[in-house]
Design an enzyme around this catalytic site. Structure first.
Site, PDB file in Angstrom:
ATOM      1  CG  HIS A 236     -10.056  -5.787   0.766  1.00 20.71           C
ATOM      2  ND1 HIS A 236     -10.293  -6.901   1.542  1.00 20.71           N
ATOM      3  CD2 HIS A 236      -8.744  -5.494   0.943  1.00 20.71           C
ATOM      4  CE1 HIS A 236      -9.177  -7.266   2.159  1.00 20.71           C
ATOM      5  NE2 HIS A 236      -8.221  -6.423   1.807  1.00 20.71           N
TER       6      HIS A 236
ATOM      7  CD  GLU B 290      -4.791  -7.849   1.858  1.00 22.91           C
ATOM      8  OE1 GLU B 290      -5.657  -7.093   2.345  1.00 22.91           O
ATOM      9  OE2 GLU B 290      -3.576  -7.588   1.894  1.00 22.91           O
TER      10      GLU B 290
ATOM     11  CD  GLU C 150      -2.758  -1.385   2.415  1.00 23.25           C
ATOM     12  OE1 GLU C 150      -2.711  -0.516   3.301  1.00 23.25           O
ATOM     13  OE2 GLU C 150      -3.512  -2.373   2.469  1.00 23.25           O
TER      14      GLU C 150
ATOM     15  CG  ASN D 196      -0.753  -7.020  -1.290  1.00 23.04           C
ATOM     16  OD1 ASN D 196      -1.384  -7.621  -2.163  1.00 23.04           O
ATOM     17  ND2 ASN D 196      -1.218  -6.852  -0.054  1.00 23.04           N
TER      18      ASN D 196
ATOM     19  CG  ASP E 152     -12.880  -8.903   1.839  1.00 24.00           C
ATOM     20  OD1 ASP E 152     -12.770  -8.004   0.981  1.00 24.00           O
ATOM     21  OD2 ASP E 152     -12.457  -8.772   3.006  1.00 24.00           O
TER      22      ASP E 152
HETATM   23  O1  9MR Z   1      -7.553  -8.093   8.513  1.00 24.62           O
HETATM   24  C1  9MR Z   1      -6.617  -7.265   9.190  1.00 24.62           C
HETATM   25  C2  9MR Z   1      -7.220  -6.765  10.487  1.00 24.62           C
HETATM   26  O2  9MR Z   1      -7.369  -7.846  11.387  1.00 24.62           O
HETATM   27  C3  9MR Z   1      -6.327  -5.709  11.083  1.00 24.62           C
HETATM   28  O3  9MR Z   1      -6.971  -5.163  12.217  1.00 24.62           O
HETATM   29  C4  9MR Z   1      -6.049  -4.637  10.070  1.00 24.62           C
HETATM   30  C5  9MR Z   1      -5.154  -3.591  10.664  1.00 24.62           C
HETATM   31  O4  9MR Z   1      -4.591  -2.758   9.750  1.00 24.62           O
HETATM   32  O5  9MR Z   1      -5.427  -5.216   8.926  1.00 24.62           O
HETATM   33  C6  9MR Z   1      -6.275  -6.113   8.296  1.00 24.62           C
HETATM   34  O6  9MR Z   1      -5.660  -6.600   7.125  1.00 24.62           O
HETATM   35  C7  9MR Z   1      -5.361  -5.634   6.132  1.00 24.62           C
HETATM   36  C8  9MR Z   1      -4.158  -6.128   5.396  1.00 24.62           C
HETATM   37  O7  9MR Z   1      -3.103  -6.354   6.287  1.00 24.62           O
HETATM   38  C9  9MR Z   1      -3.737  -5.137   4.317  1.00 24.62           C
HETATM   39  N1  9MR Z   1      -4.814  -4.827   3.438  1.00 24.62           N
HETATM   40  C10 9MR Z   1      -6.049  -4.433   4.077  1.00 24.62           C
HETATM   41  C11 9MR Z   1      -6.479  -5.458   5.092  1.00 24.62           C
HETATM   42  C12 9MR Z   1      -7.818  -5.094   5.681  1.00 24.62           C
HETATM   43  O8  9MR Z   1      -7.724  -3.915   6.450  1.00 24.62           O
END
Ligand code: 9MR
Length: 449
Positions: A235, A264, A157, A199, A266
């Site tokens: 997402h 990722e 990101e 990513n 969903d």
């Molecule tokens: O799913 C993850 C969640 O449990 C955490 O609280 C969050 C914190 O930043 O990160 C989520 O995963 C993220 C991933 O690492 C990067 N892309 C976005 C995902 C959803 O927020």
């Protein structure tokens, strides 16, 4: 780690009713899962995994049965792995990696350098102190997992949303525009076998942000900076829907020569609309030969970071949703029958038997196996059941779920536990076990208890 795994399916049946002879229909010999359906098309199917949920038997049962790739959801992030500077903490991530290895699943590492989820000490650093800390972090974590990671999200990101195509402002970005390539070079030096990915989200269609990533890949390739893959988080919800040029966008990256991975996935929603969107994503990956596989961001809707969107393939009970069936069909497979089809030679009245039948479905590899057992009630409801399995010489059960095992070698009886002993007439439940050595291949007997 590029380990290939032989998938072996064994299907057997046992009937308790004397005189009821069950024969297998030839069509009932495949236990289809997300992983096997994808593997038939040379793709992986993965999920994000949370270490603290692994003691949940429903969660672990689905994980072991369905998925061929895992991504630690939070356990490999900077705040988790280096809570104090130069003091590393790997136990949760190690648990996920070791478990995946036991089950023949590969691992995506997530994520080495990211503006978010930094430990407090790093988020307050800047300049050369932060740059050195980042390189030290990337080197240490990639070295710890050397040889065990299929692909690393090296940088996550790093581009801004919107139409500028600019880098996202962050403490890492402020250390200098070359921070991304420095991270990739450090990761390559630490673990030369891991694929190295960039990513991001909102890069799923052709837009200014994805074009900025595209240009980064081209620039790295032109200058010999290592990059092997691009991850598309995917997402999707009503504010950020599945773009119509999703496949075209994956293809333009693939045409640069990098692998593309859906990392990722969903999709908010329910029913047919959600199922159709999932199918579209699978079809896009199938159409792009360099699309290596798909990872969904959690197992059950209740495991999702956006649980209220019900964006995943299993409901909160762990039951498959329409989206699950849609994914399986999009891969060109069909869902498994829940038990073997009795042939006309069954002597029980009404074409069915009382008691129960047991169906084994096994994924085996050299030295180990995971077996899922479907228990199906006959014409009478069950209030409890027992399944007798004979393990081959040298085989040993190391873990089982949703049942109580009488032992670990030889003849082992698995008994129902409180929540799955009651099975309505004609309905099914399941349990599973994993072990070392050769998988069982006899005919288990299912007994009403
Ligand atoms: O799913 C993850 C969640 O449990 C955490 O609280 C969050 C914190 O930043 O990160 C989520 O995963 C993220 C991933 O690492 C990067 N892309 C976005 C995902 C959803 O927020």
């Amino acid at each position: 780690m590029r380990r290939s795994r032989a998938i072996l399916t064994v299907l057997t049946a046992g009937a308790v009713t004397a005189g009821a002879v069950l024969a297998l229909s030839p069509s009932a010999n495949a236990a289809t899962t997300l992983g096997s359906a994808a593997a038939a098309k040379s793709k992986y199917f993965g999920t994000a995994v949370a270490a603290y949920k692994l003691s949940d038997t429903v969660y672990a049962g689905i994980l072991d049965r369905e998925f061929t790739m895992v991504t630690p959801e939070n356990e490999m992030k900077w705040d988790a792995t280096e809570p104090s500077q130069n003091s590393f903490s790997y136990s949760s991530a190690d648990t996920i990696v070791a478990r995946a290895k036991t089950n023949g699943q590969r691992v995506r590492g997530h994520a080495l350098a990211w503006h978010s989820q930094q430990p407090g000490w790093a988020s307050s650093l800047s300049g050369t102190a932060l740059r050195s800390a980042m390189v030290n972090h990337v080197t240490a974590v990639a070295t710890h997992y050397k040889g065990q990671i299929y692909a690393w999200d090296v940088v996550n990101e790093a581009f801004a949303d919107g139409s500028t195509g600019a880098r996202r402002d962050s403490n890492l970005q402020r250390t200098g525009n070359d921070w991304i390539e420095v991270a990739f070079k450090a990761a390559r030096a630490a673990d030369p076998a891991a694929k190295l990915c960039y990513n991001d989200y909102n890069t799923d269609g052709v837009n200014a942000k994805s074009t900025a990533v595209y240009n980064l890949v081209k620039d790295f390739q032109a200058r010999g900076v290592p990059i092997d893959c691009v991850g598309f988080q995917s997402h999707f919800n009503s504010a950020s829907p599945l773009p119509s040029d999703y496949q075209a966008n994956l293809q333009r990256f693939a045409d640069l020569g990098v692998e593309v991975q859906i990392t990722e996935l969903d999709i908010a929603g329910s029913g047919t609309a959600q199922a159709d969107s999932y199918a579209t994503v699978v079809q896009a990956c199938l159409a792009v030969s360099k699309c290596a596989g798909i990872t969904v961001w959690g197992i059950r809707d209740s495991d999702s970071w956006r649980a209220s969107d019900t964006p995943l393939l299993f409901d909160a009970n762990g039951t498959t949703k329409a989206a699950y069936t849609s994914v399986i069909s999009a891969f060109g497979a069909t869902t498994s029958p829940s038990s073997p089809t009795p042939s006309a030679s069954s002597s029980a009245p009404g074409g069915g038997a009382a008691g129960c039948t047991a169906t084994l479905s096994t994924n085996a590899w050299t030295g180990g196996f995971v077996t899922t057992v479907t228990v199906k009630a006959g014409t009478t409801a069950l209030t409890g059941w027992r399944v007798a399995v004979t393990l081959p010489t040298g085989a040993a059960i190391t873990n089982s779920w949703s049942s109580t095992a009488s032992g670990s070698t030889g003849a082992v009886t698995f008994s129902s536990v409180g929540y799955n002993g009651g099975v309505a007439a004609g309905a099914s439940t399941s349990f599973g076990f994993q072990g070392t050595g050769s998988a069982p291949s006899g005919t288990p007997t299912c007994t009403s208890a």
